[in-house]
Scaffold this motif. Structure first.
Motif: not given
Length: 427
Positions: A8-17, A31-37
């Motif tokens: 939940l603490a993860l934040r988006p950056r300019d590029k996906s990581y 970068p959009t804020g979505s978190i994918l498994w």
């Protein structure tokens, strides 16, 4: 290993990581804020990936369970990516393998093969009759009992002929599904003999010469639209099918060659049909030109020149003239011509069959028949026009007497006794 709080603490950056969880499972933060498994694994040395959805829709616990399941498949020598692709394909196939979807494909194939418009419309109608019960059923799961129930619904309304044709149409759809590997059986085969076979009812037609004379006089004095009167007259002179006449297009008429070329897509057998034009038909077509209707159709609708007259227009006109459905129909002109031409004993039977577009399906044979019978058909069509005109006028003549121009041209009889054949044809 990750925790829910860390995710939940993860934040988006300019590029996906990526942030690893363990044993090949990780999250990919967009970068959009979505978190994918994501799950990374190797199968026979080749790196592959699976997506398990997004967080929090798929929880951490659920993602780890999916990872463990996939690892178990890999350990057993099964590629989980291949399993998923197969499942997706089967789901897609199941969605497109309903009776309605396959019937739609089959009808589209009929259109590509050049089946007539009337045949296509009838197929769409049959599909609609079955839709209520089986349209969303996978075709491979439809049982004979389901089909029986659906078709019996039609039969119980007294539509015995329709029920038989409906079973036949369903059978063609199932055979197409078998040919395209969507099912391995045709349940309509089980239903052979299940439905009532109706008594054959011939289309109503006037064939007695004295009644034909009255009919032609009634048509010539018809008080409705001129286009309708002329359509009835051309139907009598050419004895084409009503659907072929309704859609008559100006581009199909070669007045110089004296021929009406009906394209195959409008013919019952799907093959083009040429109709020799008698002097009378040419005059009728010219009278249509004088009316000056816009559009491509010889017989446009009274509502719009972009559409032809409706399929019941000619029958309605016959009803207005006092002829019941049991006496005469627009299709009856074919029976009239067939009866009188055959009884005249002047024309080769195959020439009459060709004129009626009872077409030989063998293409070589059909081409041979056309070459053999075209000249005779041309003479016969002029003879026929002369014959029904003379009936209308009330003249007595011997159809077997011909002048010196060509066989089949009517000539007045002598003042001597009328021949037996003339007596028969004149009723």
């Amino acid at each position: 290993m990750l925790t829910n709080i860390e995710i939940l603490a993860l934040r988006p950056r300019d590029k996906s990581y990526k942030v690893a969880d363990g044993l090949g499972l990780y999250v990919q933060v967009q970068p959009t804020g979505s978190i994918l498994w994501r799950f990374k694994y190797r199968f026979y040395g080749i790196e592959r990936k699976l997506c398990f959805g997004s967080f929090p829709e798929v929880s951490l616990k659920e993602a780890r369970a999916l990872r463990d399941e996939a690892r178990g498949k890999v350990a057993a020598g099964i590629d989980p990516s291949a399993v998923r692709r197969k499942a997706k394909l089967e789901a897609a196939m199941a969605a497109s393998d309903t009776f309605r979807a396959i019937a739609h494909e089959f009808i589209a194939k009929m259109e590509r093969e050049g089946k007539s418009e009337a045949t296509i419309k009838k197929a769409i109608w049959f599909r609609g009759l079955l839709d209520r019960d089986i349209e969303h059923r996978p075709i491979s799961e439809i049982t004979p009992q389901e089909l029986l129930h659906s078709i019996r619904r039609v039969e119980k309304r007294g539509h015995h002929e329709t029920a038989l044709r409906l079973r036949s149409f369903a059978g063609r759809v199932f055979r197409y599904a078998m040919a395209t590997v969507r099912t391995d059986r045709n349940p309509t085969e089980v239903l052979r003999g299940a439905f009532t076979i109706p008594k054959v009812k011939r289309r109503s037609a006037i064939v007695e010469p004295h009644l034909v004379a009255e009919l032609m006089r009634s048509i010539s004095t018809y008080s409705g639209r001129a286009e309708t009167r002329i359509a009835l007259q051309i139907a009598a002179h050419t004895f084409v099918r009503p659907g072929e006449l309704r859609y008559a297009d100006w581009s199909e008429f070669d007045m110089g060659a004296r021929v009406w070329r009906i394209p195959g897509e409008r013919m019952k057998m799907g093959l083009p049909h040429d109709v020799p034009l008698s002097d009378q038909v040419i005059a009728l077509v010219e009278s249509l030109k004088a009316i000056g209707n816009r559009g491509r159709f010889l017989f446009p609708s009274s509502q719009s020149f972009l559409r032809p007259i409706c399929e019941n227009t000619l029958n309605y006109a016959l009803r207005r003239m006092g002829y019941t459905d049991d006496q005469m129909t627009s299709h009856g002109f074919r029976a009239l011509a067939s009866t009188r031409l055959n009884e005249a004993k002047m024309w080769y039977p195959d020439a009459i069959e060709r004129a009626l577009a009872h077409r030989e399906t063998n293409k070589v044979r059909a081409a041979y028949d056309r070459a053999m019978h075209w000249d005779e058909r041309t003479r016969m069509m002029q003879w026929w026009s002369d014959y029904i005109d003379r009936l209308r006028e009330g003249s007595k003549f011997d159809p077997a007497v011909v002048d010196n121009r060509s066989r089949g041209t009517l000539a007045p009889i002598s003042s001597g006794p009328v021949t037996t054949l003339a007596h028969f044809l004149m009723g």
